[in-house]
Enzyme design. Sequence first.
Site, PDB file in Angstrom:
ATOM      1  N   GLU A 277       2.739   7.207   8.305  1.00 54.89           N
ATOM      2  CA  GLU A 277       4.006   6.966   7.941  1.00 54.89           C
ATOM      3  C   GLU A 277       5.050   7.818   7.424  1.00 54.89           C
ATOM      4  O   GLU A 277       6.202   7.551   8.314  1.00 54.89           O
ATOM      5  CB  GLU A 277       3.752   5.828   7.073  1.00 54.89           C
ATOM      6  N   GLU A 280       6.363   9.877  10.354  1.00 53.57           N
ATOM      7  CA  GLU A 280       7.068   8.979  11.633  1.00 53.57           C
ATOM      8  C   GLU A 280       8.646   8.041  10.664  1.00 53.57           C
ATOM      9  O   GLU A 280       9.952   8.573  11.383  1.00 53.57           O
ATOM     10  CB  GLU A 280       6.281   7.081  10.886  1.00 53.57           C
ATOM     11  N   CYS A 299       2.148  -0.878   5.106  1.00 52.89           N
ATOM     12  CA  CYS A 299       0.186  -1.537   4.458  1.00 52.89           C
ATOM     13  C   CYS A 299      -0.245  -3.284   3.566  1.00 52.89           C
ATOM     14  O   CYS A 299      -0.671  -3.150   3.678  1.00 52.89           O
ATOM     15  CB  CYS A 299       0.057  -0.334   3.475  1.00 52.89           C
ATOM     16  N   SER A 319       7.245   0.140   9.947  1.00 56.17           N
ATOM     17  CA  SER A 319       6.712   1.243   9.892  1.00 56.17           C
ATOM     18  C   SER A 319       5.830   0.404  10.784  1.00 56.17           C
ATOM     19  O   SER A 319       4.764  -0.407  11.006  1.00 56.17           O
ATOM     20  CB  SER A 319       5.888   2.024   8.674  1.00 56.17           C
ATOM     21  N   LYS A 358      -5.614  -9.627   4.295  1.00 55.74           N
ATOM     22  CA  LYS A 358      -6.518  -8.996   4.939  1.00 55.74           C
ATOM     23  C   LYS A 358      -7.683  -9.246   5.819  1.00 55.74           C
ATOM     24  O   LYS A 358      -7.834  -8.759   6.889  1.00 55.74           O
ATOM     25  CB  LYS A 358      -6.545  -7.755   4.652  1.00 55.74           C
ATOM     26  N   GLU A 361      -5.524 -10.235   8.443  1.00 60.58           N
ATOM     27  CA  GLU A 361      -5.077  -8.868   9.514  1.00 60.58           C
ATOM     28  C   GLU A 361      -5.871  -8.813  10.329  1.00 60.58           C
ATOM     29  O   GLU A 361      -5.953  -8.326  11.242  1.00 60.58           O
ATOM     30  CB  GLU A 361      -4.211  -8.276   8.001  1.00 60.58           C
ATOM     31  N   GLU A 366      -4.551  -8.263  18.639  1.00 58.89           N
ATOM     32  CA  GLU A 366      -3.812  -6.637  18.815  1.00 58.89           C
ATOM     33  C   GLU A 366      -4.146  -5.430  18.073  1.00 58.89           C
ATOM     34  O   GLU A 366      -3.362  -4.509  18.275  1.00 58.89           O
ATOM     35  CB  GLU A 366      -2.435  -7.250  19.395  1.00 58.89           C
ATOM     36  N   CYS A 503      -0.539  -4.410  -4.997  1.00 60.40           N
ATOM     37  CA  CYS A 503      -2.378  -5.453  -5.148  1.00 60.40           C
ATOM     38  C   CYS A 503      -3.243  -5.198  -6.560  1.00 60.40           C
ATOM     39  O   CYS A 503      -3.694  -5.726  -6.191  1.00 60.40           O
ATOM     40  CB  CYS A 503      -2.732  -4.145  -4.136  1.00 60.40           C
TER      41      CYS A 503
HETATM   42  S1  SF4 Z   1      -3.313  -7.755  -2.585  1.00 59.20           S
HETATM   43 FE1  SF4 Z   1      -1.058  -8.889  -2.152  1.00 59.20          FE
HETATM   44  S2  SF4 Z   1       0.380  -6.693  -2.560  1.00 59.20           S
HETATM   45 FE2  SF4 Z   1      -1.979  -5.914  -1.917  1.00 59.20          FE
HETATM   46  S3  SF4 Z   1      -1.341  -5.726   0.370  1.00 59.20           S
HETATM   47 FE3  SF4 Z   1      -3.026  -8.123  -0.223  1.00 59.20          FE
HETATM   48  S4  SF4 Z   1      -0.992  -9.337   0.062  1.00 59.20           S
HETATM   49 FE4  SF4 Z   1      -0.588  -7.156   0.196  1.00 59.20          FE
END
Ligand code: SF4
Length: 573
Positions: A277, A280, A299, A319, A358, A361, A366, A503
């Site tokens: 990143e 980039e 991220c 990014s 996540k 995600e 893709e 996080c």
């Molecule tokens: S815990 Fe919250 S801030 Fe951290 S990656 Fe997940 S959604 Fe984003």
Amino acid sequence: MVNLRINDRPVTVEDGTSILHAARQLGITIPSLCYLKHVSKVAACRVCMVEIKGTDRLMAACDTICAEGMEVYTNTLRALVARRNNVQLILSQHDCNCATCVRSGNCTLQKLAADMNIIENPYETKLPANNWNPKLPVIRTASKCVQCFRCIAVCEKIQGMSVWDFLGTGSRATVGVRGGKKLDEVNCAYCGQCITHCPTGALRERDDTEKVISAIDDPKKVVVLQVAPAVRAAWGEGLGLPKELATEGRMAAAFRAAGANYVFDTNFAADLTIMEEGSELLYKMKHSWEFRRPLFTSCCPGWVRFLKLEYPDMVPQLSTAKSPQQMFGAVTKTWFAKTHNIDPKDIFCVSVMPCVAKKYECAVPEINSSGFRDVDAVLTTREVDRLLRLKWINVADLPEEEFDSPLGEGTGAAVIFGATGGVMEAALRTAYAVLEGHNPDPDAFQAVRGTDGRKEISATIGGVPVRACVASGLANARTVVEDIRAGRAQYDFVEIMACPGGCAGGGGQPFQEGMELAGERGETLYEIDRNNPVRFSHENASVQKAYDDFFDKPLSHRAHELLHTDQTKWSLR
Ligand code: SF4
Ligand code: SF4
Ligand code: SF4
Ligand code: FES
């Protein structure tokens, strides 16, 4: 200032203070359920009722402002009976199967019932039907909802998303997805903030522990586990482990004892993220006429999903670097598999994350680039604590162990990814080294630390002026985006984390009723950074080896294939 008496004790409080807070100032506990400091004061539950001399009606302490000369009694029989009655009414509309509830042991309602010695309920039980898609990352169980409205307030005020709403009217009023829609039909970011602020088991993450247990038990599977930076600052909370025992080394030992074949660190991939990143960013700044500024970090999948759903025209400014979780998965099933002579189809890659988004995600089709699903399962910090408990691992007695090599090596710059501002600080450390030809003081960019919702920093690095912004919480993210769109703010690089405080305060972190621990957990991460002998991502020896052996250099063809993603292509529903 206002002078009053509570339970015959004098107290002086600032104008506008509620009885609930005045009592807390004296160390007097008044129970509460729906109230959420700074966020929600709807006075819906009536659990905090108190008696005020000269007033016929009992009053809600969370919603009644102290007045001069007021005399409040918190524990009269009338108040105690009314509160107990109100909790019994709530329980009559609540699925009280505590033994099978994910919140058993840290549920506010369960504690209230126990504290009030409620061992029977005269009211007839009437439960709403549960109707929810069990595959979604966020699970809602209507029969456990106490209609405290906290989720509505958090999502609207802190996250600026307004996913939840009051549905129906009168005695049929309830809480649900706005407009009676399904969660995947509205713009939920899957940040999980409504989950961490729900006082009961009505909101939770989808439980994926069974998937992981099956993989551990499958002799054909090689279970490769990665653990995100912010998890190490919170994993002990759900196990009742004191901070001095909840070390990184004991965490690695615990995950190995749970059955992981390799215990690696997402910090490795965070350092890799800075290489990709950061390169980039420098490339795009050099070719500024070709790219719109600012470049946004990518991220945080909660933020990425927010931008894609709410401001799709700005997606090209994200990014292209994958999140550390996804980079890790792709590296595991390619470079690691190759160097360790393991068939990637036999690898089961588990992420332990402070995050609910996540889960979404890793399932985006893709995003995979290894030829397999790059990350097979995501467990939140809460789920991994449950996994350790169900495996009966006596964590406190485990000797500390190292992470496995090579994907277990991470720098101090990587560990601060877990706090708001950490990605920016790590990127600036390495950008400085690249442009100036030598490392800066590792604490040179500490102005971006702290839990303020929006921070700005300007620096001249290698003669290049860099204007940067850091925001956490999606309502703050929206303000930053709107300022950029309206021309009120100009930045080169913007870091956004969906959860307030980053996080460390993630939607998958342990429940802590009435406390916001992002700042404290973030401090733990900065301490780990200070104690790490290597504090620059570009000095991670395993990352250097990955480039030497496999990726060649940042932004190489192979790096693009495996470590970057076409942000415009993601499935959102
Ligand atoms: S815990 Fe919250 S801030 Fe951290 S990656 Fe997940 S959604 Fe984003
Ligand atoms: S889902 Fe949870 S936070 Fe929302 S109203 Fe129900 S109990 Fe309260
Ligand atoms: S997950 Fe986040 S965006 Fe979705 S409803 Fe909950 S607080 Fe709102
Ligand atoms: S906490 Fe006061 S009414 Fe709910």
